[in-house]
Design a protein around this motif. Structure first.
Motif, mmCIF file in Angstrom:
data_model
loop_
_atom_site.group_PDB
_atom_site.id
_atom_site.type_symbol
_atom_site.label_atom_id
_atom_site.label_comp_id
_atom_site.label_asym_id
_atom_site.label_seq_id
_atom_site.Cartn_x
_atom_site.Cartn_y
_atom_site.Cartn_z
ATOM 1 N N ARG A 1 34.414 10.807 52.610
ATOM 2 C CA ARG A 1 34.419 12.267 52.719
ATOM 3 C C ARG A 1 34.328 12.710 54.178
ATOM 4 N N GLY A 2 33.507 12.052 54.963
ATOM 5 C CA GLY A 2 33.408 12.383 56.375
ATOM 6 C C GLY A 2 33.010 13.812 56.648
ATOM 7 N N ASP A 3 32.183 14.407 55.763
ATOM 8 C CA ASP A 3 31.923 15.848 55.860
ATOM 9 C C ASP A 3 30.443 16.202 55.928
ATOM 10 N N ASP A 4 29.566 15.227 56.181
ATOM 11 C CA ASP A 4 28.124 15.467 56.275
ATOM 12 C C ASP A 4 27.536 15.927 54.946
ATOM 13 N N SER A 5 28.206 15.646 53.855
ATOM 14 C CA SER A 5 27.661 15.945 52.529
ATOM 15 C C SER A 5 26.584 14.925 52.180
ATOM 16 N N GLY A 6 25.879 15.151 51.063
ATOM 17 C CA GLY A 6 24.900 14.176 50.620
ATOM 18 C C GLY A 6 25.545 12.839 50.318
ATOM 19 N N THR A 7 26.741 12.869 49.738
ATOM 20 C CA THR A 7 27.460 11.632 49.442
ATOM 21 C C THR A 7 27.849 10.915 50.730
ATOM 22 N N HIS A 8 28.313 11.666 51.723
ATOM 23 C CA HIS A 8 28.678 11.057 53.001
ATOM 24 C C HIS A 8 27.455 10.472 53.705
ATOM 25 N N LYS A 9 26.314 11.172 53.626
ATOM 26 C CA LYS A 9 25.087 10.643 54.212
ATOM 27 C C LYS A 9 24.706 9.310 53.553
ATOM 28 N N LYS A 10 24.818 9.263 52.228
ATOM 29 C CA LYS A 10 24.510 8.018 51.518
ATOM 30 C C LYS A 10 25.494 6.915 51.917
#
Length: 274
Positions: A139-148
């Motif tokens: 995602r590369g978007d600083d979302s929770g998923t990207h953080k994980k």
């Protein structure tokens, strides 16, 4: 004189925070809770019980936190615990509460070029993807998923560089990233709720799941009125308390997609029940 009064009224309207309208709540939320349909299930129950009107802004967790830090919201509901705790520690939130959880999964193409299918070790899977330079959509978007994802890559030799060719940053939400992954035959990390509700799976399938490191905790926070005086603090507390109550937790547990439970509530309802 009349023009001055009109100007003053206009300035008041411009300055009024979005979430300050009595009886209406603005929730800054991660996308997975919205895309899964959870709010479509929960909000009518809450609104019927309280008469309050809830509006949701669904963006990546990082953006949702930044919006709430600007006072643009009454409640924050996301899934990046360390960032949530910083939000509260810096005075933007009243308190953080565990709300529910599910898990992350690694999905990928049916031919599985990195041969990771059926595994339960996410570090080993990412190491194999890197070694084989199999296409991975981030995602590369600083979302929770990207953080994980970033944290998991750190355990598998460090985050890949975006110019490697096989590692593709979409800069998009989870649904869009899944579409891109399917089109490119790429692996990607997703939350289970979004995957279950995703309608364009093609030949993609869940390849790695069950690793404790894929645990995905969601938290809920009322925005702090001492830091952001314009927020609808009273109604925010009502909403948070309902989510954490037995009624709210039971409603979360009852939400299904194709017969599958998507989120598991894990607040302490006895603490919040009347």
């Amino acid at each position: 004189m009349r023009s001055l009064l009109l100007l003053a009224a206009l300035c008041t309207l411009i300055a009024a925070p979005v979430g300050a309208e009595p009886g209406r709540l603005l929730v800054q939320s991660t996308t997975s809770t919205a895309n899964s349909g959870l709010y479509d299930h929960l909000l009518p129950l809450f609104e019927d019980a309280t008469g309050l009107d809830v509006r949701v802004v669904a963006v990546g967790t990082g953006q949702a936190i930044r919006n709430a830090m600007n006072g643009d919201g009454d409640v924050l509901l996301v899934h990046a615990k360390a960032a949530e705790e910083r939000f509260v520690a810096e005075g933007h939130g009243v308190a953080r509460h565990d709300l529910m959880y599910n898990d992350f999964i690694l999905v990928g193409p049916g031919d599985d070029p990195a041969k990771v299918g059926g595994g339960t070790d996410i570090t080993a899977a990412l190491t194999a993807i890197r070694a084989g330079e199999a296409i991975f959509a981030s995602r590369g978007d600083d979302s929770g998923t990207h953080k994980k994802e970033t944290a998991l890559w750190a355990e598998a030799g460090g985050p890949p560089a975006a110019d490697l060719g096989w590692y593709r940053e979409t800069g998009a939400g989870m649904g869009a990233t899944l579409n891109i992954a399917v089109a490119m035959g790429a692996y990607t990390l997703t939350d289970r709720a979004t995957w279950i509700s995703f309608g364009n799976k093609g030949a993609h399938a869940v390849l790695v799941e069950g690793d404790p490191r894929l645990f995905n905790q969601y938290g809920v926070i009322a925005v702090n009125p001492d830091r952001h005086p314009g927020v609808n603090a009273a109604d925010a507390e009502i909403f948070v308390a309902w989510l954490l109550s037995e009624a709210g937790q039971n409603a979360i547990a009852a939400f299904r997609i194709d017969g599958q439970q998507v989120f598991t509530p894990n607040a302490n309802p006895s603490r919040w029940s009347d």
